[in-house]
Design a protein around this motif. Structure first.
Motif, short mmCIF file in Angstrom:
data_model
loop_
_atom_site.label_atom_id
_atom_site.label_comp_id
_atom_site.label_asym_id
_atom_site.label_seq_id
_atom_site.Cartn_x
_atom_site.Cartn_y
_atom_site.Cartn_z
N GLY A 132 0.83 -1.21 0.00
CA GLY A 132 0.00 0.00 0.00
C GLY A 132 0.86 1.25 0.00
N ASP A 133 0.19 2.38 -0.13
CA ASP A 133 0.91 3.66 -0.18
C ASP A 133 1.43 4.07 1.19
N ASN A 134 0.81 3.55 2.28
CA ASN A 134 1.22 3.88 3.65
C ASN A 134 1.09 5.38 3.95
N LEU A 135 -0.11 5.90 3.76
CA LEU A 135 -0.36 7.32 4.05
C LEU A 135 -0.41 7.56 5.55
N TYR A 136 -0.02 8.76 6.05
CA TYR A 136 0.59 9.83 5.27
C TYR A 136 2.10 9.86 5.52
N THR A 137 2.81 8.77 5.31
CA THR A 137 4.26 8.80 5.44
C THR A 137 4.86 9.41 4.18
N ALA A 138 6.10 9.88 4.30
CA ALA A 138 6.84 10.44 3.17
C ALA A 138 5.99 11.43 2.37
N SER A 139 5.34 12.33 3.08
CA SER A 139 4.39 13.27 2.47
C SER A 139 4.63 14.69 2.99
N THR A 140 4.03 15.66 2.29
CA THR A 140 3.89 17.00 2.83
C THR A 140 2.43 17.18 3.19
N LEU A 141 2.17 17.65 4.42
CA LEU A 141 0.80 17.86 4.88
C LEU A 141 0.55 19.35 5.08
N ALA A 142 -0.65 19.81 4.68
CA ALA A 142 -1.07 21.17 5.00
C ALA A 142 -2.09 21.07 6.12
N ILE A 143 -1.82 21.75 7.24
CA ILE A 143 -2.63 21.60 8.45
C ILE A 143 -3.21 22.95 8.87
N ASP A 144 -4.50 22.92 9.26
CA ASP A 144 -5.17 24.12 9.77
C ASP A 144 -4.61 24.44 11.16
N PRO A 145 -3.98 25.61 11.34
CA PRO A 145 -3.36 25.90 12.64
C PRO A 145 -4.36 26.03 13.79
N GLU A 146 -5.63 26.33 13.49
CA GLU A 146 -6.59 26.50 14.59
C GLU A 146 -7.08 25.15 15.13
N THR A 147 -7.17 24.14 14.27
CA THR A 147 -7.82 22.88 14.68
C THR A 147 -6.92 21.64 14.56
N GLY A 148 -5.84 21.76 13.81
CA GLY A 148 -5.01 20.59 13.59
C GLY A 148 -5.56 19.63 12.55
N VAL A 149 -6.56 20.07 11.78
CA VAL A 149 -7.14 19.21 10.75
C VAL A 149 -6.28 19.28 9.49
N ILE A 150 -6.06 18.13 8.84
CA ILE A 150 -5.26 18.08 7.62
C ILE A 150 -6.10 18.57 6.44
N LYS A 151 -5.64 19.63 5.77
CA LYS A 151 -6.39 20.23 4.67
C LYS A 151 -6.05 19.59 3.33
N TRP A 152 -4.78 19.28 3.12
CA TRP A 152 -4.41 18.52 1.94
C TRP A 152 -3.11 17.78 2.20
N HIS A 153 -2.83 16.81 1.34
CA HIS A 153 -1.56 16.09 1.47
C HIS A 153 -1.02 15.79 0.07
N TYR A 154 0.28 15.69 -0.01
CA TYR A 154 0.91 15.20 -1.24
C TYR A 154 2.04 14.26 -0.83
N GLN A 155 1.99 13.03 -1.34
CA GLN A 155 3.00 12.03 -0.97
C GLN A 155 4.11 12.02 -2.02
N THR A 156 5.34 12.31 -1.57
CA THR A 156 6.46 12.39 -2.52
C THR A 156 7.03 11.01 -2.84
N THR A 157 7.02 10.09 -1.87
CA THR A 157 7.47 8.71 -2.13
C THR A 157 6.41 7.73 -1.65
N PRO A 158 5.45 7.34 -2.54
CA PRO A 158 4.47 6.34 -2.12
C PRO A 158 5.18 5.02 -1.81
N HIS A 159 4.76 4.34 -0.73
CA HIS A 159 5.30 3.03 -0.37
C HIS A 159 6.83 3.06 -0.31
#
Lengths: 481, 288
Positions: free
Chosen positions: A189-216
């Motif tokens: 599997g891709d093993n999300l969200y490892t080896a990724s860049t995450l965009a996080i809402d600073p007020e709540t800690g919710v992940i807004k988007w992700h991009y995985q640079t090295t899947p699996h």
């Protein structure tokens, strides 16, 4: 200024006189994976805040050095550590976590900068519950979507390099580390969200988007590298973008408002694991480049480039708004990796991997490269014999500073790459230069003192730095007017 | 470095090695006796070998350390070492150099793999006194799991293993990954055994010592749990010997310790020491 063994120093910027020093009392029984490093502190009002190797966060009065608060952010007995510089956003101190042991799960946390009390906690592996003000705040991703069985519980992804904040989009950007266990064949599997860049809402800690640079990830490429916001016009359209030079050897440009893939270009000589990225932002993976499963191909090494130390490791790149270029402290090296039939862990038989780091060029390992984010072209490069392990600084006067393990602090012309100046500091430079203005003068400072992961793992490339002395000095320079 | 196998077989052989020129052999043993303390390094959290219980260090290796110290006429200073990424690193931290954060190396370290290839690449230490043969085994609830069957027959059962161990790789990686979803992971083999005795799992693969001590501790609750008798199909590890390490230049101490363990094996003392934890003492292959 932070130093090895979780120490913090205050120096007079005019005279270099030491004002105070804080030595964290580290417990017995901590086992830092990658030397006793620290990557910096953050200042808010009268406070200076830094993380310690036993996974604590300490706030001190920056004038007196007296401790204001000291909080545990994770349990070092479970293998957690902390080495990254914290980030201050909207009265909160935001941190990631470190840890090489299995069972560690990467997370990002926000605390009240005045008290150190936890505000939100966001694990970065799918299936784990986040919290906000002591209450559940939704699980990360979707349980078992890209992990099988219960492996997500110990999935890795440590956020050990810290993050960046962009006020324009009001997003935190954090990179996540490699998945566990190391052997990728055991976690399909891709093993999300490892080896990724995450965009996080600073007020709540919710992940807004992700991009995985090295899947699996099967190479320990990790994905913690800094994501630096910048604006540029792409195909005639002005865009809010961000860039990341990943350990996997590719330089990524994303739309920072939504994480949409724009481009990925090689910034190292060779990538054996993938041949470029497709338009959807997925790597064209080369299957033969993946290290074998235990028991397969016993004794026969696979050559992988970049090595697990990366096309770029922890050391931050820099962006110049004047030239529109990114300056990447990169390394050209590979590794032979094989199954180790005789390996032991905690006195018991274990299926380990053996590896040795190898040079891939005659004349250099390190290379400072100027990357045009709009075209993916390298505009100039400076080659260095030993691997580069220090950060880069650009100035408004079109200078690029970086240090070398050979001990030089060097200045380059940002447009042409011409070396303009160098100074021998007496030990290897693995810190990041900083600059400031004071009394009408511009200063540049850098720490000198060899250490970190390279000497621990160097393999045959160790020849390039075997004569470098350890040390520990702060050097400050004034720029001519 | 000389292969230990070449000079196993009793005190005579060991003494012969002690006469090799170019080494100052008398000092380490004499130093330990003069100080009156033997610093013994054991692993932290390594049940049933060494772990903390009610603030006290207990376990097979801890008892063995005490027994050796008594026979040398000194006091044992037993120190817990946090395991690093490999046993090679542990030898550096525990025996010949010390830890990055000031862990003081021991005179002798227990629970060190006794293996030729491993010894050859760790030439800063001498690995001596093989005292146990370790191997992996399967244990489970007789009625719930076909213990003697093919692993594919365990599909849908609750299986337990230490995370990232050889049993883990065997269960989730073999047979096309058919058992992957059935495996629950635990931080240690001992915790995986506890899952079975506690009714949270149906079967476990762990080291024989972990299983036997776990069943012994569970007492009555473990009465329905038994071990597989036949070998596990396509299992890669045949087992390994466990010995002790001293600094390369501390061979007099190594020889003295080896004489003690050889005598303990012959007298039945070793067997009795293991029996207190419910573990069947199995002599190391290298000692046979």
């Amino acid at each position: 200024m932070t130093g090895s063994y979780s120490r913090l120093f205050a120096f007079d910027a005019r005279t270099g006189e030491e004002k105070w020093q804080y030595d964290a009392r580290l417990p017995d029984g901590i086992m830092p994976c990658c030397d006793v490093v620290n990557r910096g502190a953050a200042i808010h009002g009268d406070k200076i805040i830094f993380a310690t190797l036993d996974a604590r966060l300490v706030a001190l009065n920056r004038i007196t050095g007296k401790v204001i608060w000291n909080k545990q952010i994770a349990d070092y007995k479970e293998g957690y550590s902390a080495t990254a510089a914290p980030l201050i956003v909207k009265g909160m101190v935001i941190t990631g976590n470190s840890g090489g042991e299995f069972g560690v799960v990467g997370a990002v946390e926000a605390r009240d900068v005045n008290t150190g009390e936890l505000i939100w906690h966001r694990p970065v592996i799918e299936g784990h519950m986040g919290t906000l003000k002591g209450k559940d705040n939704g699980i990360t991703g979707k349980l078992n979507a890209t992990w099988q069985g219960d492996l997500w519980k110990s999935g890795g992804g440590a956020t050990w390099l810290g993050g960046t904040y962009d006020p324009e989009t009001n997003l935190l950007f954090f990179g996540t580390g490699n998945p566990a266990p190391w052997n990728s064949h055991l976690r399909p599997g891709d093993n999300l969200y490892t080896a990724s860049t995450l965009a996080i809402d600073p007020e709540t800690g919710v992940i807004k988007w992700h991009y995985q640079t090295t899947p699996h990830d099967g190479w320990d490429f990790d994905g913690v590298n800094e994501f630096i916001p910048f604006d540029a016009t792409i195909n005639g359209k002005p865009m809010k973008l961000g860039a990341k030079a990943d350990r996997n050897g590719y330089f990524f440009v994303l739309d920072r408002t939504n994480g949409k893939f724009i481009s990925a270009n090689k910034f190292v000589m060779q990538t054996t694991w993938a041949n470029g990225f497709n338009k959807a932002g997925k790597p064209n993976v080369i299957p033969e480049g993946r290290p074998p499963a235990p028991g397969e191909g016993k004794g026969k090494p696979v050559f992988a480039s970049p090595s697990f130390l990366g096309g770029k490791n922890w050391m931050p790149m820099a962006y110049s708004q004047d030239t529109g270029l990114f300056y990447i402290p990169s390394n050209d090296w590979g590794m032979d990796i094989w199954n180790e039939p005789i390996a032991y862990k905690k006195g018991a038989a274990y299926l380990g991997a053996g590896f040795t780091i190898k040079s891939i060029a005659e004349d250099h390992i390190g290379a400072l490269r100027a990357m045009d984010p709009k075209t993916g072209k390298i505009m100039w490069e400076y080659k260095n014999k030993a691997p580069l392990w220090g950060g880069v600084l650009t100035t408004g006067g079109n200078l690029v500073f970086t240090g070398t393990p050979e001990g030089f602090l060097k200045a380059f012309d940002a447009k042409t790459g011409q070396e303009l100046w160098k100074f021998q500091t007496g030990s290897g430079v693995v810190g990041s230069p900083v600059t400031w203005e004071q009394d009408g003068e511009q200063y540049v400072a850098v720490m000198s003192g060899w250490g970190g992961a390279v000497p621990l793992w160097g393999g045959e490339v160790a020849k390039s730095f075997k004569d470098i002395n350890q040390g520990g000095a702060l050097w400050v320079f004034k720029l001519p007017k | 470095m000389l292969s230990r196998r070449a000079w196993m077989g009793g005190a005579g052989a060991a003494l012969a090695l002690g006469l090799l020129p170019g080494h100052s052999h008398a000092a380490p043993l004499a130093k330990v006796k003069a100080l009156g303390t033997l610093r013994v390094v054991v692993y932290k959290d390594n049940r049933p070998w060494s772990w903390e219980e009610s603030g006290k260090l207990v376990g097979l290796d801890v008892d063995l350390a005490q027994a050796i110290a008594v026979k040398l006429g000194v006091r044992a200073d037993v120190a817990e070492l946090v395991a690093d990424e490999s046993a090679d690193d542990d030898l550096r931290n525990g025996v010949w150099k010390g830890g990055l954060l000031g862990f003081m190396p021991g005179d002798v370290m227990l629970h060190v793999p006794f293996d030729r290839t491993f010894a050859a690449r760790n030439d800063q230490v001498a690995i001596v006194a093989p005292y146990y043969r370790e191997s992996f085994a399967l244990a489970g609830l007789g009625g719930a799991v076909p213990l003697e069957g093919m692993p594919t027959e365990w599909r849908g059962r609750r299986l337990a293993a230490e995370l990232d161990s050889i049993p883990d790789f065997y269960l989730i990686g073999s047979f096309g990954g058919i058992l992957t979803k059935d495996v629950a992971h635990y931080p240690t083999g001992s915790a995986a055994v506890d899952a079975v005795t506690g009714g949270r799992a149906d079967a476990v693969i762990a080291s024989r010592a972990q299983i036997e001590e776990g069943l012994h501790r569970a007492g009555e609750r473990a009465s329905r749990i038994s071990l597989r008798k036949g070998p596990l199909p396509a299992f890669t590890s045949p087992g390994w010997d466990i010995g002790m390490a001293v600094k390369e230049n501390s061979r007099t101490l190594g020889d003295a310790v080896e004489e003690i363990t050889t005598a303990m094996a012959a007298s039945g003392e070793m067997k009795a020491l293991f029996a207190r934890y419910g573990v069947t003492w199995t002599p190391a292959n290298a000692a046979g």
